[in-house]
Design an enzyme around this catalytic site. Structure first.
Site, PDB file in Angstrom:
ATOM      1  N   HIS A   1       0.833  -1.199   0.000  1.00  0.00           N
ATOM      2  CA  HIS A   1       0.000   0.000   0.000  1.00  0.00           C
ATOM      3  C   HIS A   1       0.872   1.255   0.000  1.00  0.00           C
ATOM      4  CE1 HIS A   1      -3.160  -2.835   1.256  1.00  0.00           C
ATOM      5  NE2 HIS A   1      -4.006  -1.943   0.783  1.00  0.00           N
TER       6      HIS A   1
ATOM      7  N   LYS B   1      -0.478   4.646   4.725  1.00  0.00           N
ATOM      8  CA  LYS B   1      -1.420   3.717   5.371  1.00  0.00           C
ATOM      9  C   LYS B   1      -0.975   3.415   6.788  1.00  0.00           C
ATOM     10  CE  LYS B   1      -3.957  -0.595   4.667  1.00  0.00           C
ATOM     11  NZ  LYS B   1      -5.242   0.053   4.946  1.00  0.00           N
TER      12      LYS B   1
END
Length: 274
Positions: free
Chosen positions: A155, A159
């Site tokens: 990600h 995040k």
């Protein structure tokens, strides 16, 4: 037409949801929600987000506009989601929650609140991801006990939770296919000199870099061959459009706890495989 409120509308997913709702003729944005006391409250949404056509006013109090809301979509942070879910339960407003990072206790609290108003709770709203979860369950049932199983996810650099909620849900689906308890199989930390793989475990690896939207791979490594099942999201609209689909669906349900498999009818599609 389904009237939708978007919680935390200034966040990455909040903005993606505003766009998805604005472009969908079957739904209407009626409450773009800010935190209480936010300086933008009372301004037209398209003044702060020019790509949105709607001129509905930004609001910081759900109670004040509850009569204009059929369903609320929440992609925020765990504590804020819980706070919002309590209010929605009180107001009998259905919810779609895509927030990740909940503790076990918080998930149980949400399930209890769903007895007062229907709720779709899913770490990933993508149609592709939820199809992948069912496929993983089937593969694990067929060859999982003969495989070393690893889940690798990637990600963007901002995040906060790791492993991702989707990676954890993949692990749970695999454990269901194996007929095992997920918490007894999960291996989140392998480091140091004595990091040999624990037989039967499901290992997790997380990458955080750049602007990666979301990539998840489940590896089943057997003697002499490997199977990799991968899902890659290229645009947050994938999640936003899935959440809007879930919102329309849950707005027609009675109280209860649901997931995207219910929204998409995947149990029927896969013959109720467990």
């Amino acid at each position: 037409m389904t009237k939708i409120a978007v919680n935390a509308c200034t966040g990455r997913m909040g903005q993606a949801l505003l766009y998805a709702i604005d472009r969908n003729p079957q739904v209407e944005l009626t409450a773009p929600l800010l935190r209480r006391g936010h300086k933008w409250a009372g301004e037209p949404v398209n003044r702060q987000f020019p790509e949105i056509n709607s001129k509905i006013l930004l609001v910081d109090d759900l109670s004040a506009v509850a009569d204009q809301v059929d369903v609320l979509i929440d992609f925020s942070l765990p504590d804020y989601s819980i706070e919002t879910a309590k209010l929605c339960a009180e107001l009998k407003i259905p919810m779609v929650i895509g927030t990740t990072g909940f503790s076990y206790q918080q998930k149980q609290q949400l399930i209890e609140l769903s007895s007062q108003a229907p709720m779709v709770l899913a770490p990933n709203m993508s149609v592709g991801v939820n199809l992948t979860l069912k496929v993983l369950q089937l593969v694990a049932k067929a060859i999982g006990h003969d495989s070393d199983i690893e889940i690798i996810e990637a990600h963007h650099r901002f995040k906060k939770d790791s492993p991702s909620g989707t990676a954890l849900r993949m692990g749970e689906s695999i454990a269901e296919g194996l007929g095992e308890v997920f918490s007894e199989l999960a291996a989140f930390d392998r480091c140091g000199k004595d990091a040999v793989r624990r037989p039967g475990s499901i290992g997790f690896s997380a990458i955080r870099a750049g602007n990666i939207v979301g990539e998840h791979t489940a590896l089943f490594a057997m003697s002499g061959e490997e199977i990799e099942i991968t899902h890659k999201a290229r645009d947050r609209q994938t999640f936003a459009q899935g959440a809007v689909r879930a919102a329309v669906w849950v707005s027609k349900q009675t109280a209860g706890h649901f997931d995207m498999a219910d929204v998409l009818g995947l149990d029927e599609l896969f013959g109720g495989v467990n």
